[in-house]
Design an enzyme around this catalytic site. Sequence first.
Site, PDB file in Angstrom:
ATOM      1  N   LYS A   1      -9.581   5.183   4.216  1.00  0.00           N
ATOM      2  CA  LYS A   1      -8.294   4.492   4.386  1.00  0.00           C
ATOM      3  C   LYS A   1      -7.889   3.935   3.025  1.00  0.00           C
ATOM      4  O   LYS A   1      -8.542   3.033   2.511  1.00  0.00           O
ATOM      5  CB  LYS A   1      -8.484   3.362   5.401  1.00  0.00           C
ATOM      6  CG  LYS A   1      -7.236   2.598   5.749  1.00  0.00           C
ATOM      7  CD  LYS A   1      -7.580   1.511   6.776  1.00  0.00           C
ATOM      8  CE  LYS A   1      -6.374   0.664   7.106  1.00  0.00           C
ATOM      9  NZ  LYS A   1      -6.684  -0.773   7.126  1.00  0.00           N
TER      10      LYS A   1
ATOM     11  N   SER B   1      -5.548  -3.725  -0.524  1.00  0.00           N
ATOM     12  CA  SER B   1      -4.099  -3.659  -0.772  1.00  0.00           C
ATOM     13  C   SER B   1      -3.783  -3.817  -2.261  1.00  0.00           C
ATOM     14  O   SER B   1      -2.789  -3.281  -2.745  1.00  0.00           O
ATOM     15  CB  SER B   1      -3.365  -4.692   0.061  1.00  0.00           C
ATOM     16  OG  SER B   1      -3.960  -5.956  -0.078  1.00  0.00           O
TER      17      SER B   1
ATOM     18  N   GLU C   1       0.825  -1.216   0.000  1.00  0.00           N
ATOM     19  CA  GLU C   1       0.000   0.000   0.000  1.00  0.00           C
ATOM     20  C   GLU C   1       0.853   1.258   0.000  1.00  0.00           C
ATOM     21  O   GLU C   1       0.381   2.344   0.329  1.00  0.00           O
ATOM     22  CB  GLU C   1      -0.944  -0.004   1.203  1.00  0.00           C
ATOM     23  CG  GLU C   1      -1.935  -1.159   1.144  1.00  0.00           C
ATOM     24  CD  GLU C   1      -3.026  -1.075   2.186  1.00  0.00           C
ATOM     25  OE1 GLU C   1      -3.033  -0.125   2.986  1.00  0.00           O
ATOM     26  OE2 GLU C   1      -3.888  -1.968   2.194  1.00  0.00           O
TER      27      GLU C   1
ATOM     28  N   LYS D   1     -15.493  -2.036   3.248  1.00  0.00           N
ATOM     29  CA  LYS D   1     -14.809  -2.373   1.998  1.00  0.00           C
ATOM     30  C   LYS D   1     -15.870  -2.921   1.067  1.00  0.00           C
ATOM     31  O   LYS D   1     -16.397  -4.031   1.302  1.00  0.00           O
ATOM     32  CB  LYS D   1     -13.755  -3.443   2.251  1.00  0.00           C
ATOM     33  CG  LYS D   1     -12.508  -2.978   2.992  1.00  0.00           C
ATOM     34  CD  LYS D   1     -11.677  -4.200   3.367  1.00  0.00           C
ATOM     35  CE  LYS D   1     -10.265  -3.875   3.766  1.00  0.00           C
ATOM     36  NZ  LYS D   1      -9.612  -5.049   4.435  1.00  0.00           N
TER      37      LYS D   1
HETATM   38  P1  PGA Z   1      -6.377  -6.159   2.359  1.00  0.00           P
HETATM   39  O1  PGA Z   1      -5.995  -5.399   3.698  1.00  0.00           O
HETATM   40  O2  PGA Z   1      -6.918  -5.225   1.374  1.00  0.00           O
HETATM   41  O3  PGA Z   1      -5.082  -6.811   1.961  1.00  0.00           O
HETATM   42  O4  PGA Z   1      -7.385  -7.223   2.751  1.00  0.00           O
HETATM   43  C1  PGA Z   1      -6.475  -4.143   4.069  1.00  0.00           C
HETATM   44  C2  PGA Z   1      -6.840  -4.126   5.535  1.00  0.00           C
HETATM   45  O5  PGA Z   1      -6.687  -5.129   6.243  1.00  0.00           O
HETATM   46  O6  PGA Z   1      -7.354  -3.117   6.020  1.00  0.00           O
HETATM   47 ZN    ZN Z   2      -7.725  -4.316   8.061  1.00  0.00          ZN
END
Ligand code: PGA
Ligand code: ZN
Length: 421
Positions: free
Chosen positions: A392, A371, A211, A341
């Site tokens: 985020k 990520s 990231e 998400k």
């Molecule tokens: P990921 O992680 O996109 O790799 O699942 C992001 C997070 O855990 O906030």
């Molecule tokens: Zn997370």
Amino acid sequence: MTELVIRELRGLEILDSRGRPTLLARCELASGAIGRASEPSGASRGAAEAYELRDGDPRRHRGRGCLRAAASITATIADAVAGRAFADQAAFDAALLALDGTSTFARLGANATLAASLAVARAAAAATRQPLYAYAAGLAAVPHAPRLPRPMINLFSGGKHAGGQVPIQDLLIIPQADSMAGILEQATAVFHAAAELGATRYGMRLLTADEGGLAPPFPTLEAMFDDASEAIVRAGLRPGRDVRLAIDVAASHFATADGYVLRDQLLSSRQLIDQLARWADDYALASIEDGLAEDDWAHWPVLCARLGARLTIIGDDLLCTNPARITRAHECHAANGLLLKVNQIGTLSQALHAGQLARAAGWQVVVSARSGETEDDWLADVAVGWAGDQIKVGSVTQSERLAKYNRLLELEAFDGLRLAD
Ligand code: PGA
Ligand code: ZN
């Protein structure tokens, strides 16, 4: 709202920021309006996330190919929806769920359904001559006024995003400036100070994690917090006042049947909570995400009772943007913040519902990228339209991250949007 009549829907395998396949969907409405959107992908995935369809053919992209998911869009979904009129986004997204027949999109793939859902949203926004954030706001029965979310920005990375050199996945900074431009100025000042510190202290070149965060080989976990505080000071800012700290522990990924393996220590849930409470005190943390594992339901309420009055206890893997898990967590007081998400659940409408449940519970809503990302900036508009408290997106390097921050800068400067209080 005008009806959505879909003329054409197509899916395409493209590449993401990690050089892995993902999807782009393009939708054309009968009106001629076109929308396109691309799909992110996580590495530190929650077990309860919707199903991500990958080809599994080891001869291509190590099994991660997305040709079947692209065909879900171009063949299965397009066949079922082309020429049909949908009253609105919710009707289109409901048709995706009905077509799949499972709650996790186990047949079509949630990567296919979300890409389709977003492409339709973009086309519908274009058809009604609205920016995507205004369209996103209009999806709520009682829309909030669009506003800019406050970014929490990845400074140091660990865990699955940085080869596990430290077990904590993210150490984040939350600049307290009162404009998006000011926040990003503070964030880059701290980032560059931390990079210089890493170069002198650890002899590190400027190498970044998935990231875009820095990933020095910290000798202790406290060194990570101390270096973050020092970088803030070197940037001419005051830790805890101008810039606050937060962590994503991603504890599911170092949980074992015997307990949590934090470097060379084996900790019980209660011992890990004690450790988190010490860090919360010593570094005035603003929030802790996934402080415990996704299935440690017995101890999340203990963590939340201990720290929830002072800081936000955010559930990511715990909640997976899933309305049933959010409701359960609300009932047992397991969290007071949702990491939202969109691709964890599979359509825009379901993600909106998840966000509304969290807000009705009085929680903070943190809209989050993954990520694995692309240059697409839709997330910024969704976060603004749904009036997320925070966003985020990762570090202030790498264009898949900056696409979102730069869109927020544009919305502040040209659309007159203001930050959440
Ligand atoms: P990921 O992680 O996109 O790799 O699942 C992001 C997070 O855990 O906030
Ligand atoms: Zn997370």
